[in-house]
Every structure is written in C-alpha cells, then in structure tokens.
Design a protein around this motif. Structure first.
Motif, PDB file in Angstrom:
ATOM      1  N   UNK A   1       0.833  -1.207   0.000  1.00 49.95           N
ATOM      2  CA  UNK A   1       0.000   0.000   0.000  1.00 49.95           C
ATOM      3  C   UNK A   1       0.868   1.258   0.000  1.00 49.95           C
ATOM      4  N   UNK A   2       1.975   1.210   0.716  1.00 54.54           N
ATOM      5  CA  UNK A   2       2.890   2.347   0.800  1.00 54.54           C
ATOM      6  C   UNK A   2       3.511   2.655  -0.558  1.00 54.54           C
ATOM      7  N   UNK A   3       3.994   1.623  -1.259  1.00 49.75           N
ATOM      8  CA  UNK A   3       4.651   1.839  -2.551  1.00 49.75           C
ATOM      9  C   UNK A   3       3.639   2.199  -3.637  1.00 49.75           C
ATOM     10  N   UNK A   4       2.388   1.745  -3.494  1.00 48.71           N
ATOM     11  CA  UNK A   4       1.381   2.153  -4.463  1.00 48.71           C
ATOM     12  C   UNK A   4       1.125   3.653  -4.367  1.00 48.71           C
ATOM     13  N   UNK A   5       1.256   4.211  -3.164  1.00 49.92           N
ATOM     14  CA  UNK A   5       1.106   5.646  -2.968  1.00 49.92           C
ATOM     15  C   UNK A   5       2.424   6.392  -3.197  1.00 49.92           C
ATOM     16  N   UNK A   6       3.427   5.690  -3.721  1.00 48.90           N
ATOM     17  CA  UNK A   6       4.753   6.228  -4.062  1.00 48.90           C
ATOM     18  C   UNK A   6       5.432   6.819  -2.825  1.00 48.90           C
ATOM     19  N   UNK A   7       5.206   6.236  -1.668  1.00 52.71           N
ATOM     20  CA  UNK A   7       5.967   6.573  -0.465  1.00 52.71           C
ATOM     21  C   UNK A   7       7.115   5.571  -0.333  1.00 52.71           C
ATOM     22  N   UNK A   8       8.017   5.613  -1.311  1.00 52.95           N
ATOM     23  CA  UNK A   8       9.118   4.644  -1.376  1.00 52.95           C
ATOM     24  C   UNK A   8      10.128   4.886  -0.266  1.00 52.95           C
ATOM     25  N   UNK A   9      10.944   3.861   0.007  1.00 48.08           N
ATOM     26  CA  UNK A   9      11.920   3.949   1.094  1.00 48.08           C
ATOM     27  C   UNK A   9      12.949   5.050   0.868  1.00 48.08           C
ATOM     28  N   UNK A  10      13.149   5.455  -0.394  1.00 50.71           N
ATOM     29  CA  UNK A  10      14.155   6.474  -0.688  1.00 50.71           C
ATOM     30  C   UNK A  10      13.824   7.787   0.013  1.00 50.71           C
ATOM     31  N   UNK A  11      12.549   8.022   0.334  1.00 55.27           N
ATOM     32  CA  UNK A  11      12.145   9.268   0.986  1.00 55.27           C
ATOM     33  C   UNK A  11      12.680   9.371   2.416  1.00 55.27           C
ATOM     34  N   UNK A  12      13.063   8.238   3.005  1.00 55.80           N
ATOM     35  CA  UNK A  12      13.604   8.240   4.365  1.00 55.80           C
ATOM     36  C   UNK A  12      15.129   8.221   4.376  1.00 55.80           C
ATOM     37  N   UNK A  13      15.735   8.377   3.222  1.00 51.48           N
ATOM     38  CA  UNK A  13      17.188   8.263   3.126  1.00 51.48           C
ATOM     39  C   UNK A  13      17.891   9.451   3.782  1.00 51.48           C
ATOM     40  N   UNK A  14      18.939   9.150   4.543  1.00 48.91           N
ATOM     41  CA  UNK A  14      19.793  10.169   5.146  1.00 48.91           C
ATOM     42  C   UNK A  14      21.242   9.865   4.807  1.00 48.91           C
ATOM     43  N   UNK A  15      21.999  10.914   4.523  1.00 47.79           N
ATOM     44  CA  UNK A  15      23.431  10.758   4.282  1.00 47.79           C
ATOM     45  C   UNK A  15      24.162  11.042   5.587  1.00 47.79           C
ATOM     46  N   UNK A  16      24.811  10.033   6.121  1.00 44.54           N
ATOM     47  CA  UNK A  16      25.438  10.139   7.438  1.00 44.54           C
ATOM     48  C   UNK A  16      26.927   9.814   7.365  1.00 44.54           C
ATOM     49  N   UNK A  17      27.629  10.169   8.425  1.00 45.45           N
ATOM     50  CA  UNK A  17      29.027   9.770   8.569  1.00 45.45           C
ATOM     51  C   UNK A  17      29.271   9.394  10.028  1.00 45.45           C
ATOM     52  N   UNK A  18      30.274   8.588  10.216  1.00 37.01           N
ATOM     53  CA  UNK A  18      30.593   8.084  11.552  1.00 37.01           C
ATOM     54  C   UNK A  18      31.718   8.908  12.156  1.00 37.01           C
ATOM     55  N   UNK A  19      31.480   9.462  13.342  1.00 41.30           N
ATOM     56  CA  UNK A  19      32.492  10.243  14.046  1.00 41.30           C
ATOM     57  C   UNK A  19      33.496   9.315  14.732  1.00 41.30           C
ATOM     58  N   UNK A  20      34.555   9.937  15.260  1.00 40.63           N
ATOM     59  CA  UNK A  20      35.599   9.151  15.921  1.00 40.63           C
ATOM     60  C   UNK A  20      35.063   8.410  17.147  1.00 40.63           C
ATOM     61  N   UNK A  21      34.056   8.979  17.796  1.00 40.84           N
ATOM     62  CA  UNK A  21      33.478   8.331  18.983  1.00 40.84           C
ATOM     63  C   UNK A  21      32.432   7.277  18.637  1.00 40.84           C
ATOM     64  N   UNK A  22      32.266   7.007  17.346  1.00 39.70           N
ATOM     65  CA  UNK A  22      31.320   5.991  16.915  1.00 39.70           C
ATOM     66  C   UNK A  22      29.926   6.499  16.663  1.00 39.70           C
ATOM     67  N   UNK A  23      29.650   7.753  16.925  1.00 42.10           N
ATOM     68  CA  UNK A  23      28.317   8.318  16.739  1.00 42.10           C
ATOM     69  C   UNK A  23      28.068   8.619  15.260  1.00 42.10           C
ATOM     70  N   UNK A  24      26.856   8.323  14.788  1.00 38.26           N
ATOM     71  CA  UNK A  24      26.473   8.591  13.412  1.00 38.26           C
ATOM     72  C   UNK A  24      25.742   9.932  13.354  1.00 38.26           C
ATOM     73  N   UNK A  25      26.198  10.834  12.482  1.00 38.18           N
ATOM     74  CA  UNK A  25      25.564  12.136  12.328  1.00 38.18           C
ATOM     75  C   UNK A  25      25.201  12.344  10.863  1.00 38.18           C
ATOM     76  N   UNK A  26      24.121  13.085  10.653  1.00 35.29           N
ATOM     77  CA  UNK A  26      23.662  13.350   9.293  1.00 35.29           C
ATOM     78  C   UNK A  26      24.416  14.533   8.709  1.00 35.29           C
ATOM     79  N   UNK A  27      24.889  14.385   7.484  1.00 34.49           N
ATOM     80  CA  UNK A  27      25.592  15.462   6.780  1.00 34.49           C
ATOM     81  C   UNK A  27      24.547  16.233   5.958  1.00 34.49           C
ATOM     82  N   UNK A  28      23.933  17.187   6.610  1.00 31.56           N
ATOM     83  CA  UNK A  28      22.826  17.908   5.991  1.00 31.56           C
ATOM     84  C   UNK A  28      23.277  18.837   4.874  1.00 31.56           C
TER      85      UNK A  28
END
Length: 497
Positions: A52-79
């Motif tokens: 039902x979600x993909x029929x409404x074109x709410x594909x998973x790509x809409x939730x995509x975030x570009x992130x990187x891993x810091x030295x302390x292991x934390x993931x942050x989004x590169x906005x």
C-alpha cells in the motif's frame, strides 16, 4: 473376548484424543489476543503495508539520510550534502496497468444454455448491483498490493444482499485446509474513533466470525472485552442475518477471498529491491549534478580543520576566508564520473522491472510506432501471464460468492438455481492495431457469420445492439417497390373465395 476389550479401549482413546484436539483448537479470549498480536507483527502483514505504501509512491528512498561516523562511533547526518530523494511510480504504474487491463471493462456472466437461463443471469446482476464492477476493481487493487482481497457478504436492514470490500490488513483468516480454500473462522480487527465528552478516543474493535454467527469485542491493551449489546439481541446471541425477527446463519463464514496468486503474495514483493535500486541510482545521479558544482576542493594549509564546517560555509556563503594567502589556499579539481555507466545501470534496472514485474514492454525501438497483432501479443505476454494467474483465483472467489447469491434467491423465493453452472468472463482491455483488425473483419465476411465479425470489430461494443441497428438501416435503404406484397389466404385474382 479380549480382542473386543482392546478394541473398545482403542475407540475410547481415539474419542478422547479427538475431544482433546477439539478443545485445543477452540478459540478462547487469550488465543484471540495472541492471534492478533502474532498477525500484527507478521511478515505477511508487513508486506501488505509495504504494498500500500509503494502504491502511494511513499518509497523507502524518501527516508534516506546521508550520514558519517564520528571518531566516537556516533552517526551524524551530513545535511550540507545534496540528498535528492527521487521516488518513482514504477510499481504504481504496473498495478494500474494490470487492473485496467483485466478489470476495467464490464465482466460477462455466461451459462451453458444462455437462452433458458436469462432469468438467472438477470437475477444475479440485480443482486450484485451496478457497482459490482467497481468492487471487482477494488478487490484487484487489494489483491495486487496485499496478496489477497476480502469481500464480506451481508443482508442489510431492508433484506437485500450486499457485499463490502474489507481491507486485508484487518483480516486474520483461520483456514480449515492447507490449501486455503475453506474458512473456519475470520477475526477482523479495526480501529474506530468515538467521543468521550469533548475528547476523541480511538478504540480497537474485534469481530470473530464463525459458521454459526459473530461475536463483537473491544481490545484494551491485551484484554479482550465482550461487547454484550452488539453480540446479543433479545436475550440471545446474534447470527449472520435477521429475517422476520429471527437470526439465521449461512452455514459458512461470510467472507470470500480473492487472491492475487496461488501463494497469496503482493506484487511489490517481486520488484521492491529493483524499485529501490532504481530510486537510488537516479537520486545519486541527481546528487552528482548538484554537488558543489562538480568540483573537488584541494585545501592548502587547512590541516586539522573541520572539513564538515568548511563544506557548510562553502554551501551557505559561497566563499572561503583565507587568513594567510602565502601558506594557505584553495584549488579545485573537476571529478570525472562515468555518467554513461550510471545511465546504463538504471536503464538495465528499468528493463529488469518490466521483466520481473511482468508489465508491458513499451520499447518502440523494437516494435515501432504502430506494432502489428503479433508484436502486440509479444508486448503483452508478461502482463497476460500475470493476469491469467489472478483471473484463475478471482474465478474461484466468484464461485464462492455465487453460493451466497443462490442461497439468497432460495430464501427470497425467487427460484432454485443451484443446479445451473455459471461462469464469469473477464473482458480484457488490450491495445490493438485497429486498421489491421478492420481489414481482417472485412476479409472474413462470407466466411464466418456477421455476428462473429461484429464481435471482433474494434468499433463495436454491443453486438446485439449493432445487429438491430444494421437491420433497421437495411430496411430503410431497401426500395419499397422491390418488395412483393403478401398474398392473403383465400384470395384468387383479387377476389375472396
């Protein structure tokens, strides 16, 4: 003597075992709650939601975030980075194409001896109503997106047989057999909103349908609460329908499955990874075009500085402050990305989507702008195969629906048609080369009947109506003087005997 004693013990043991099995399969409140919990967390229901979600074109790509891993292991989004989220309606187009091809044109009801059973056909059409085609289309979307569609049969307060499409994610079927052809119980779970004073509250309704009747509950957390008022009428339990103040049961669970295929899987299951890959490839291509004017920056004397802060300031201010021009500086490189390889990748994904999704291949380079009948058949071969599987399952669903219609006709005294075999004919809306079909119809005149020629003519939708129009047209155009007047019996030379 001892053989008889042993045999009696065996019989008693078998009866006890059967009683224990029956007791273990009897639905209790706790079992219903457990079945609901298992279904809501099941993979089956998950795919229903995804379809039902993909029929409404709410594909998973809409939730995509570009992130990187810091030295302390934390993931942050590169906005600051380009993050295009191009969701394509490839799957929606495939489902629309399938339903339009198989279920957009009115179906035909057919019996072996059509002339003798016209009254039966008219009765079925009258009961199902003029909106039955719309319900079939709704069932087609339900089955395609969720693997199975459910049609509930009921009799309204006016005593009319009605049908209603129920969302598949609300239905928990318990089957009698492994092949899922006969229902034992249907549990329906759905939310409704009610008002408590000035506050709107959502409650969870539970209906347990069996061959004998239905029981209504409300679910509060893991507590199943009986809705006594709805489950009882005049001090007794309700059944399936009410007639003359008395409740009656169909003898069957009044829910009919319309399956997408034999394994009851939605179409999205077979193409989701390809759709996600296509979305990602096109989004990456868009990111490449947008990302910092296609330049790579070489920073001199910028060691130990935060690159993320540099890119953020560059994107926001479009300038870089340099404190010491002798020791520091910025140079640029133009990256070389193989756009041809990227384009070939998502073009191949598109071809895979057409093949695995069994949709129409619209490649005009192969078939030309006006493909012939043979080419059209090849273009539609995948879609035909997919629709054949759904049509087989929908025929089975229609047979189950017809059982309820026949029972209703007997109940209302309109006749017993249970011995008459009826089938439903799906009229597909296939593309055609009209000029080629008209030429074939003209060449067939004299070889086959005019009625058959008209049935295959692309401009004719109702053969009987067209035959009547042709007869009326012929009568108007024929000269009257060419007709021999009828001779009355008993007339001789203009005189009566």
């Amino acid at each position: 003597m001892w053989i008889k004693e042993v045999w009696n013990k065996i019989r008693k043991g078998v009866k006890a075992g059967m009683a224990a099995v029956k007791e273990s399969t009897t639905l209790t409140d706790n079992k219903v709650v457990r079945l609901i919990s298992d279904f809501e967390s099941s993979t089956e229901r998950k795919w229903m939601i995804i379809g039902d979600q993909y029929y409404q074109v709410d594909n998973d790509i809409k939730d995509r975030k570009i992130t990187k891993k810091l030295a302390n292991g934390q993931m942050v989004e590169e906005t600051y980075k380009a993050n295009n989220k191009l969701a394509h309606a490839k799957y929606k187009n495939q489902v629309d194409e399938k339903i339009a091809y198989l279920l957009s044109k009115p179906v035909t009801f057919k019996t072996e001896t059509q002339d003798k059973n016209d009254s039966y056909i008219e009765a079925v059409k009258d009961i199902l109503g003029k909106n039955f085609q719309y319900q079939l289309s709704s069932l087609g979307y339900e089955a395609s997106n969720k693997g199975i569609g459910w049609l509930q049969v009921y009799i309204n307060e006016a005593g009319e047989l009605k049908t209603m499409v129920i969302p598949a994610e609300q239905c928990i079927p318990l089957w009698k057999d492994r092949t899922h052809t006969e229902l034992d119980t249907m549990i329906r779970v759905f939310p409704t909103q009610v008002w408590e004073y000035d506050t709107r509250k959502t409650i969870t309704n539970v209906e347990v349908w069996t061959e004998e009747g239905v029981t209504f509950y409300r679910l509060d957390g893991k507590l199943l609460i009986l809705d006594y008022e709805r489950s009882n009428d005049n001090g007794g339990p309700v059944a399936h329908y009410k007639s003359d103040g008395t409740w009656y049961s169909w003898g069957k669970v009044p829910f009919i499955p319309f399956k997408n295929n034999r394994i009851e899987k939605p179409d999205i299951k077979f193409v989701k990874t390809l759709v996600d890959g296509y979305d990602l490839s096109r989004s990456e291509a868009a990111n490449y075009v947008e990302e910092v004017k296609n330049l790579i920056f070489v920073l001199k004397g910028y060691g130990g500085q935060d690159i993320t802060e540099f890119m953020r300031r560059l994107n926001e201010d479009r300038a870089i402050p340099i404190d010491d021009p002798e020791d520091g500086g910025v140079d640029t490189l133009t990256p070389q990305m193989d756009i041809t390889a990227l384009r070939e990748h998502y073009e191949q994904l598109k071809r895979d989507l057409i093949e695995d999704g069994q949709s129409v291949n619209k490649d005009l380079d192969k078939f030309g702008s006006a493909p012939s009948g043979v080419a059209l058949k090849f273009m539609y071969s995948g879609l035909d195969l997919k629709c054949n599987l759904m049509e087989t399952e929908f025929r089975m669903g229609f047979e189950m629906l017809l059982w309820f219609v026949d029972e209703y006709l007997k109940l209302t005294g309109r006749g017993d048609y249970t011995q008459i075999e009826m089938e439903i004919v799906f009229n597909r809306d296939a593309a055609m080369n009209e000029a080629e079909m008209i030429e074939n119809c003209n060449n067939s005149k004299g070889t086959i009947s005019d009625e058959t020629v008209l049935a295959h003519h692309p401009f004719v939708s109702d053969v009987e109506d067209e035959m009547e129009k042709l007869a009326a047209q012929k009568e108007k155009t024929e000269p009257q003087w060419d007709k021999v007047p009828p001779v009355k019996v008993g007339e001789v030379d203009g005189e009566e005997e």
